[in-house]
Write an enzyme that holds these catalytic residues in place. Structure first.
Site, PDB file in Angstrom:
ATOM      1  N   CYS A 169      -4.015  -7.585  -9.978  1.00 48.50           N
ATOM      2  CA  CYS A 169      -5.021  -7.094 -10.924  1.00 48.50           C
ATOM      3  C   CYS A 169      -4.518  -7.192 -12.361  1.00 48.50           C
ATOM      4  O   CYS A 169      -4.277  -8.283 -12.862  1.00 48.50           O
ATOM      5  CB  CYS A 169      -5.426  -5.675 -10.561  1.00 48.50           C
ATOM      6  SG  CYS A 169      -6.988  -5.192 -11.302  1.00 48.50           S
ATOM      7  N   GLU A 196      -3.749  -4.436  -1.321  1.00 42.11           N
ATOM      8  CA  GLU A 196      -3.400  -3.130  -0.738  1.00 42.11           C
ATOM      9  C   GLU A 196      -4.678  -2.377  -0.345  1.00 42.11           C
ATOM     10  O   GLU A 196      -4.602  -1.324   0.296  1.00 42.11           O
ATOM     11  CB  GLU A 196      -2.572  -2.302  -1.720  1.00 42.11           C
ATOM     12  CG  GLU A 196      -3.360  -1.560  -2.804  1.00 42.11           C
ATOM     13  CD  GLU A 196      -3.832  -2.465  -3.939  1.00 42.11           C
ATOM     14  OE1 GLU A 196      -3.615  -3.689  -3.854  1.00 42.11           O
ATOM     15  OE2 GLU A 196      -4.439  -1.950  -4.893  1.00 42.11           O
ATOM     16  N   HIS A 247      -7.276  -6.630  -4.861  1.00 38.22           N
ATOM     17  CA  HIS A 247      -6.347  -5.621  -4.341  1.00 38.22           C
ATOM     18  C   HIS A 247      -6.000  -5.813  -2.867  1.00 38.22           C
ATOM     19  O   HIS A 247      -6.667  -5.261  -1.998  1.00 38.22           O
ATOM     20  CB  HIS A 247      -6.925  -4.226  -4.550  1.00 38.22           C
ATOM     21  CG  HIS A 247      -6.978  -3.832  -5.991  1.00 38.22           C
ATOM     22  ND1 HIS A 247      -5.983  -3.113  -6.596  1.00 38.22           N
ATOM     23  CD2 HIS A 247      -7.893  -4.104  -6.952  1.00 38.22           C
ATOM     24  CE1 HIS A 247      -6.290  -2.932  -7.871  1.00 38.22           C
ATOM     25  NE2 HIS A 247      -7.441  -3.528  -8.119  1.00 38.22           N
TER      26      HIS A 247
END
Ligand SMILES: Nc1ncnc2c1ncn2[C@@H]1O[C@H](COP(=O)(O)OP(=O)(O)O)[C@@H](O)[C@H]1O
Ligand SMILES: Nc1ncnc2c1ncn2[C@@H]1O[C@H](COP(=O)(O)OP(=O)(O)O)[C@@H](O)[C@H]1O
Ligand SMILES: [Mg+2]
Ligand SMILES: [Mg+2]
Lengths: 1097, 399
Positions: B260, B373, B371
């Site tokens: 990001c 994650e 993202h």
């Protein structure tokens, strides 16, 4: 990647007749499949025995075979069409099983046809519950503990390990047929018994019960590049234990955190990969323990399913369309999202609204049936609603059901909370409504969750509604703010009126004067992140309406709402045709409907789709919104069946222009008095009859017109509560019951025409000329609801003069009532006299059948007539044949036979016994099939094959016949014997047969019980599969009589074993012809296009 | 809806749009950049994602708060959004994991929210006008007054927020008990989410999280096997210090992974421009294509800025040649030169062609704009963490 070039010709298998658990959602998906394949320039051949489907319209395939979906027929079609591939994943379980059979029979291999969508391995992996569980556990996910059993002994042993209750689930069945929850050994014997029968592999799975857990479904798509997307998550409000098809469901899931949702998503993706559904859609069900969060996998369907249709309508993501594209080789990123036009299909829809689906049941049609909801599906249809909040969507969904008792009533109930809570414990039709009532009666939210297992969040939403209703009732005045709050929570004008002591009309007037109106939002797949192009709209009391403006004249078409017995897919068929025809004629069409299973609620069927309840309030708002956005020519209310018909008068009163048949004409046909006038004017006969208000009155009337009589409560439609009464005691009993049920209830007592031939006619009237669409001769005699009796077109025993009389009568009725467009008349011909039973001033159930049998698009033509075309115009433009009509079919015309499918097998009484299967004046069938061929016998045989698999050509025929039928049955039974059948009969019947030189073995009636040397009764023999064909006509009076009970036992046994069971003499004669045809090997295949070429050149 | 507690509140946008509703969470007045998030799950993760610092977040999903809040799902120690807009805040918390209700949670975190019917209208306004400054107030009744204050409030463009949200001092996240340490990674916290070190730790990485302003020297001083640059709020153009640090790390030839904001920092270090998207990508359903393999990942997004294609200043060119309607811009298909040798656009957003990932071809460095994650969102891209491990296995030096 792009499309596979090696696929030039594809065979699509449809899902056959509508049955519980397999509704018209598969017409929706199949139609999309055919459209896509054709648009890709692939030759499409299609097999589907259901004539009421859009997909079987000739224009949707290159070769449309309305033929039984059996291995034999499919092989014939494959041999003829030589397709490169078979697409079986859009025709429900039927198509999937058919594909498995083709594989097993080595046919796919022999003709070297590929299965696309899902391979054999994948199908087996999901359908064989044991295999599936291995795969799932292999991935480290959990499943309920279970044991696979093939015999009753194994079952009983298994419960030692699993304990009671256990869930019984057969393999390879749909809608949970044959499954159930066993709480005792007796339950188990009963349920597992049926289960073993129901499963093609006589295999059932006994499973640890996880009743009460939260239930979820995910809809997935996967492409050949191994890209997977989750189209939609669906949460069942009714926890585990109630079939998803019978549950109230919500999209998207409401009570999962991202962590749990992603865990579910990961598992689902791992499963679709492991199972190997490589190009297409599937649906996977999960259960979650509300205390611990333990998640287990319930099942997977490697195909487009009921939920896929729901998910498509809920999200705007056309699963079937895309599944088809994937099956022919595209990848998700290569397929545009129609709705945004600018983003790809490789994404997961985001919803900024809530969707609620509610099931529609038909228990009133099966009085004996157990109403408790369980693991096998009992609902016959569903309605879906969209709102910006759960309360709004829920209340819209409930009023979409068109069942007076469904929507919440916020009056403080009389019934004490304790009783209501007690009722909530057992899942039943309308449990949410009972829950709402319990809250109003003072039950606490906690108590309700405890009683039902429904997630506290949903209960709190009901509690919120309670508070809104209280505030609405208490408010000093009904100002704009107050009204808005109630409307935002989904309260109908009627519900608000109930709280304020006002009529719905008064509330509406007030609301409009205060400018409180809904806006319409687009279903855009992306929560407004991108602009939507396809106008698929829903109402909400929100801000910012999205109705596109325009100058093209618009026609609003009212659909038929949730499927139910008596009003099913046939009506959607007509709506879709009207829409197509009028679009082609240059109008914009606006569809209003709330049934997610249908083609009419596909966003590209009409110029604009409003997914809205079909109530006066909701329709008026749509009309208002459309009129504000552009010119509206009018509303069509006479092709969607009884539902829109019932709205026509009120709409007209509210100043809405009605096109086609006027409310006045509707009245003339529907009002008993007015219609009697029309008949009198035309000098047409109707069965004698009168209205009675008491037992004595009824007895008098009956005595005067003579028994048997046909009785029915005067208010009902759809043959509800109709009975044929043969004697006074029975009559008094009936009237007593009816008036007890509804005091002051008046009863219609009509002369029942015995041994009358019933005739159905569909026609189009333009104000001057009548186009006789078709004359259908019923195979069962009058007394069996037109919707339940088989029929033939052209009529097989009527002469030219009869047809001429029918034409004249129909024309007179069309004139007298003043219909514009479609008209359906039912006649009974007794002793040469033509009686009029009723006229329906609307599209009828038989329109699609007639259209296909005669190769004339009746609904299209009717829609054009409603907008001013004349029959002559349509003949000129080629929509209708240049000359002649359905009454003047050439002798060379094919014979089409309609046969119906009855759901008796699905219902049991609370004790587990089957419900009776005898046909009567009240309609109970869920669907129909068509057999079409050059001769009646073959056509009839095909129709039977489409329903029962196939008519037997040898073996044992069991015959047991009512006295009044005995003479008539001798000849056909003799023929059966000559054809080599071993005849078994009950002694009375056997005697008559013997005297006529037919050797018949006597078998014991059920009432005789087991014999001295324990010879089994016929019922046992049927259950043991010793009988191949059953002929049993119902005995005299519907009440009492052990003879009748015997019949009941025989027929229910037949249903359980799936043995063809003929219940009328006429049916027997037809069956014999059919059997002969099969034996002569005349059963070939012919596409509708070929038939049409022969008929219309 | 008025059957809910809560005093009147208003939401005012820079363009004058005013929405009325009822306050929830803390009473008060708050300013920020108005953005919308289309995720249907994961509100607690969203609220606690430091990348939302300085923003008022509107949820397009109508019902929010249904499952309450818990101690396991937060992505940081506090709620970072400056304001919250939902349609139907839940009256109760229903989940076996819930420890409290959303409303209490927002109050405890002193975050002002508004429940308003008009969230769809709001979303469309943002879609058409672009992200705007806005305010939510339960204390100001006069929209005009509030509008003045909105127009006086700071803009997002040019804002350096990474240092605001970053950790004050370094800390370490060790692999869970039983997982041996395979690598040591220095993670520059530009607004890092708890899930990121967790994902690395699960793979045997010992993560030392460093403050945003750490210099290359600070970073290399820790002697890591690889360096990670996290997500974060604000305008990457205002984070020159991070770009400097990035260059230093690249010069050292250490394996680098960025997510990001971290991806924007890498882009700038490579000489690409970054620009502000009209209304950004915020949600969990964004289709991103791996340009090399053609595979599509459904990914979790939260970014208002993006890297421009080589040779472009903004998103203007980010369309396809129209031959297919697919959104992979032609400019994204060929490698381009950078001070660190050739680089490739590795990932592209199929909705709008925005650059979503970059890879150096001669150096062990890559980054993604979305993202992996997740939290909230799909786990489709989790394997980027494994790719990072692979780079570290290969070790230092030009690859
Ligand atoms: N182990 C179980 N315990 C309780 N209910 C169950 C169990 N397994 C299935 N059910 C219920 O039975 C329904 C039908 O089961 P399912 O496996 O989905 O069969 P079908 O193929 O008919 O959809 C499910 O929707 C669920 O509510
Ligand atoms: N007088 C009658 N004699 C014999 N059968 C009748 C008579 N009236 C109705 N029926 C039977 O009852 C069925 C239903 O009656 P109908 O008036 O058509 O009600 P519905 O509105 O349900 O179609 C008919 O299809 C016919 O078979
Ligand atoms: Mg199921
Ligand atoms: Mg009728």
């Amino acid at each position: 990647m792009a499309r596979r070039e090696d696929l030039k010709s594809v065979l699509v298998i449809g899902s056959g007749p509508i049955v519980i658990g397999q509704g018209c959602e598969f017409d929706y998906s199949g139609t999309q499949a055919c459209r896509i394949l054709k648009s890709e320039g692939i030759r499409v051949s299609l097999v589907n025995s259901n004539p009421a489907t859009i997909m079987t319209d000739p224009e949707f395939a290159d070769a449309t075979y309305v033929e039984p979906i059996t291995t034999e027929i499919l092989e014939k079609v494959i041999a003829k069409e030589r397709p490169d591939a078979v697409l079986p994943t859009l025709g429900g379980q039927t198509a999937l099983n058919a594909a498995m059979d083709l594989h097993a029979a080595g046919i796919l291999e022999r003709y070297n046809v590929e299965l696309i969508g899902a391979g054999i391995e994948a199908i087996e992996a999901c359908e064989d519950r044991e295999k599936f569980k291995e795969i799932v556990t292999g991935l480290g996910a959990q499943v309920p503990r279970s044991i696979i059993c093939h015999t009753m002994r194994e079952c009983l042993a298994a419960t030692g390990e699993l304990g009671y209750p256990v869930v019984v689930r057969p393999s390879f069945t749909l809608g949970g047929l044959g499954s159930g929850i066993a709480r005792t050994a007796d339950d188990l014997r009963r349920i597992a018994g049926t289960g073993l029968d129901a499963s093609p592999t006589t295999e059932v799975l006994l499973e640890e019960s996880i009743i009460g857990w939260k239930e979820y479904e995910l809809e997935l798509m996967r492409d050949r590049n191994d890209n997977v997307v989750i189209v939609c998550s669906i949460e069942n409000i009714d926890p585990m234990g109630v079939h998803t098809g019978d549950s109230v469901t919500v999209a998207p899931a409401m009570t999962l955190t991202d962590r749990e949702y992603q865990a579910m998503r990961d598992t689902a993706i791992a499963i679709i990969r492991a199972v190997g559904v490589d190009t297409g859609g599937c649906n996977i069900q999960f259960a979650v323990n509300p205390e611990t969060g333990r998640m287990v996998v319930i099942e997977m369907n490697p195909r487009v399913s009921r939920s896929s249709a729901l998910a498509s309508k809920a999200t705007g993501f056309p699963i079937a369309k895309i599944a088809t594209r994937l099956a022919i080789g595209y990848t998700l990123d290569e397929i545009p999202n129609d709705i945004t036009g600018q983003t790809p299909a490789s994404f997961e829809p985001a919803l900024d609204y809530v969707v609620v689906k509610v099931p529609r049941f038909a228990f009133e049609k099966f009085p004996g049936a157990d109403r408790e909801l369980t693991t096998h599906m009992k609902s016959v249809g569903e309605a879906m609603a969209i709102g910006r909040s759960f309360p709004e969507a829920l209340q819209k969904a409930l009023r979409s059901l068109e069942d007076k008792s469904a929507p919440f009533s916020f009056r403080t109930p009389a019934e004490p909370a304790a009783d209501l809570l007690a009722r909530c414990r057992t899942p039943h039709d309308g449990r949410l409504t009972t829950m709402m009532t319990a809250l109003l009666a003072g039950a606490s939210a906690a108590e309700l969750t405890a009683a039902t297992g429904v997630d506290p969040w949903f209960v709190d939403q009901l509690d919120f509604l309670k508070s809104v209703s209280a505030a609405t009732a208490a408010a000093a005045e009904l100002d704009a703010a107050r009204l808005r709050t109630a409307k935002e929570a989904g309260f109908s004008d009627a519900a608000i009126g109930e709280l304020r002591g006002l009529g719905a009309g008064q509330v509406r007037a007030l609301r409009h004067s205060l400018g409180v109106r809904p806006v319409y939002h687009a279903v855009d797949t992306c929560a407004a992140e991108f602009a939507a192009r396809t106008p698929y709209l829903y109402s909400s009391y929100d801000a910012g309406t999205e109705v596109p403006g325009g100058t093209t004249p618009k026609v609003i078409i009212l659909g038929s709402g949730p499927n139910r017995i008596g009003q099913g897919i046939e009506f959607d068929y007509s709506c879709v045709h009207a829409s197509f025809a009028l679009r082609a004629a240059g109008y914009e069409t606006v569809m209003v409907n709330c049934n997610p299973e249908t083609v009419s609620t596909d966003y590209d069927t009409s110029s604009r789709l409003y997914f809205e309840p079909l109530t006066l309030e909701d329709v008026l708002e749509v009309v208002h919104a459309e009129q504000a956005a552009g010119p509206v020519v009018g509303v069509i209310a006479t092709i969607g069946g009884q539902t829109p018909l019932g709205l026509a008068a009120a709409l007209a009163q509210a100043g809405v222009p009605i096109v086609g048949t006027s409310p006045a004409a509707i009245h003339a046909a529907e009002d008993r008095g007015a219609f009697a006038e029309v008949l009198a004017q035309a000098g047409l006969a109707a069965p004698r009859g009168a209205i009675a208000l008491s037992e004595d009155e009824a007895a008098l009337v009956a005595a005067e017109i003579g028994y048997p009589v046909l009785v029915r409560p005067s208010y009902v439609l759809g043959g509800r509560g109709m009975e044929i009464v043969y004697d006074e005691p029975t009559l008094r009993g009936y009237v007593a019951r009816a008036t007890a049920a509804a005091p002051g209830q008046s009863i219609l007592v009509d002369r029942f025409l015995d041994d009358a031939i019933e005739i159905d006619v569909d026609g189009i009237y333009d104000g001057a000329e009548l186009y006789l669409g078709g004359v259908m001769e019923h195979i069962e005699e009058a007394g069996i609801h037109s919707g339940d009796s088989a029929c033939a077109l052209p009529p097989i025993t009527l002469g030219q003069s009869d047809v001429a009389a029918i034409r004249a009568a129909t024309l007179a009725i069309a004139r007298g009532t003043g219909v514009r467009g479609l008209l359906n008349v039912q006649y009974a011909m007794a002793a040469g006299v033509l009686y009029v039973l009723e006229a329906n001033p609307r599209a009828s159930r038989t329109v699609p059948f007639v259209s296909k049998a005669t190769a004339v698009p009746l609904a299209k033509a009717a829609a054009l007539v409603m907008l001013g075309s004349s029959v002559a115009d349509l003949r000129a433009s080629g929509v209708l044949p240049a000359e002649g009509d359905g009454g003047t079919l050439p002798l060379s015309a094919p014979v089409a036979v309609k046969e119906v499918v009855l759901p008796f097998g699905r219902f049991r009484d609370p004790a587990g016994a089957g419900v009776d299967t005898v046909l009567g004046p009240e309609m109970r069938s869920t669907g129909e099939v068509m057999g079409i061929d050059s001769a009646f016998g073959t056509a009839y045989a095909k129709a039977q094959a489409a329903v029962y698999g196939s008519l037997p050509v040898k073996g044992r025929a069991f015959v047991s016949i009512a006295n009044r039928d005995k003479r008539a049955m001798v000849f056909p039974v003799k023929r059966l014997a000559d054809l080599g059948f071993e005849i078994w009969a009950t002694n009375g019947t056997a005697e008559v047969l013997r005297r006529n030189g037919v050797r018949a073995k006597i078998v014991r009636k059920h009432s005789d019980g087991v014999g001295p040397d324990d010879e089994p009764t016929v019922v046992t023999r049927i259950l043991d599969g010793e009988v191949d064909l059953i002929v049993n006509t119902p005995f005299g009076s519907p009440s009492a009589a052990s003879a009748r009970l015997d019949g009941y036992e025989i027929r229910t046994a037949a249903v359980r074993r799936g043995v063809p069971c003929v219940t009328t003499v006429a049916g027997l004669a037809a069956a014999v012809q059919g059997i002969e045809a099969i034996i002569r090997g005349e059963v070939g295949v012919r596409s509708l296009q070929e038939h049409a070429a022969a008929l219309r050149g | 809806m008025s059957e809910r507690a809560g005093k009147p509140a208003i939401l005012v946008l820079e363009d004058g749009t005013t929405l009325h509703g009822t306050g929830f969470g803390a009473d008060g007045e708050t300013f920020g950049e108005m953005v919308f998030n289309t995720g249907m799950t994961g509100y607690q993760e969203t609220l606690t994602d430091p990348s939302y610092c300085g923003q008022i977040v509107a949820m397009t999903a109508p019902h929010v708060g249904n499952t309450g809040v818990n101690d396991e799902d937060p992505e940081s120690g506090r709620v970072w959004v400056s304001g919250y807009v939902v349609r139907e805040p839940s009256r109760i918390a229903s989940s076996w994991r819930a420890t409290g209700s959303l409303d209490e949670y927002l109050r405890a975190n002193a975050v002002t929210g508004i429940a308003t019917r008009d969230t769809r209208l709001l979303t469309m306004r943002i879609r058409e006008q672009g992200a705007m400054r806005a305010a939510v107030s339960t204390v100001e009744a006069d929209p005009a007054k509030l509008l003045e204050r909105v127009r006086a409030s700071p803009r997002m463009a040019g804002a350096d927020l990474a240092t605001v949200v970053s950790t004050g001092k370094p800390y370490t996240v060790a692999p869970p008990a039983g997982t041996p340490v395979r690598f040591r990674v220095a993670a520059v916290d530009l607004g890092i989410k708890a899930s990121t070190p967790r994902e690395m730790a699960r793979r045997g990485i010992e993560v030392t999280v460093l403050p945003a302003a750490s210099t290359a020297a600070d970073i290399l001083g820790a002697g890591p096997d690889g360096v990670f640059f996290s997500n974060g709020p604000g305008d990457p153009a205002a984070a020159g210090y991070a770009v400097e640090a990035m260059r230093g790390v690249l010069d050292a030839g250490l394996p680098v992974f960025g997510i990001c904001f971290g991806s924007q920092i890498l882009s700038r270090a490579l000489g690409l421009e970054t620009y502000k998207l009209r209304y950004g990508h915020r949600g969990v359903n964004q289709p991103v294509m791996d340009v090399a393999t053609g595979r599509v990942y459904i990914t979790s997004h939260n970014h208002g800025f993006a890297a421009a294609l080589p040779g472009y200043a903004g998103g203007a060119s980010a369309g396809s040649d129209g031959s297919t309607w697919s959104h992979v811009p032609d400019a994204a298909r060929k490698p381009f030169d950078t001070p660190y040798g050739p680089a490739a656009i590795s990932h592209v957003n199929l909705n709008d062609g925005v650059v979503e990932g970059i890879r150096l071809l001669d150096y062990p460095a890559f980054s993604v704009q979305y993202h992996p994650e997740a939290a909230p969102g799909p786990h489709d891209a989790a394997d980027h963490f494994d790719q990072f491990c692979t780079l570290m296995e290969r070790g230092h030096g030009a690859a």
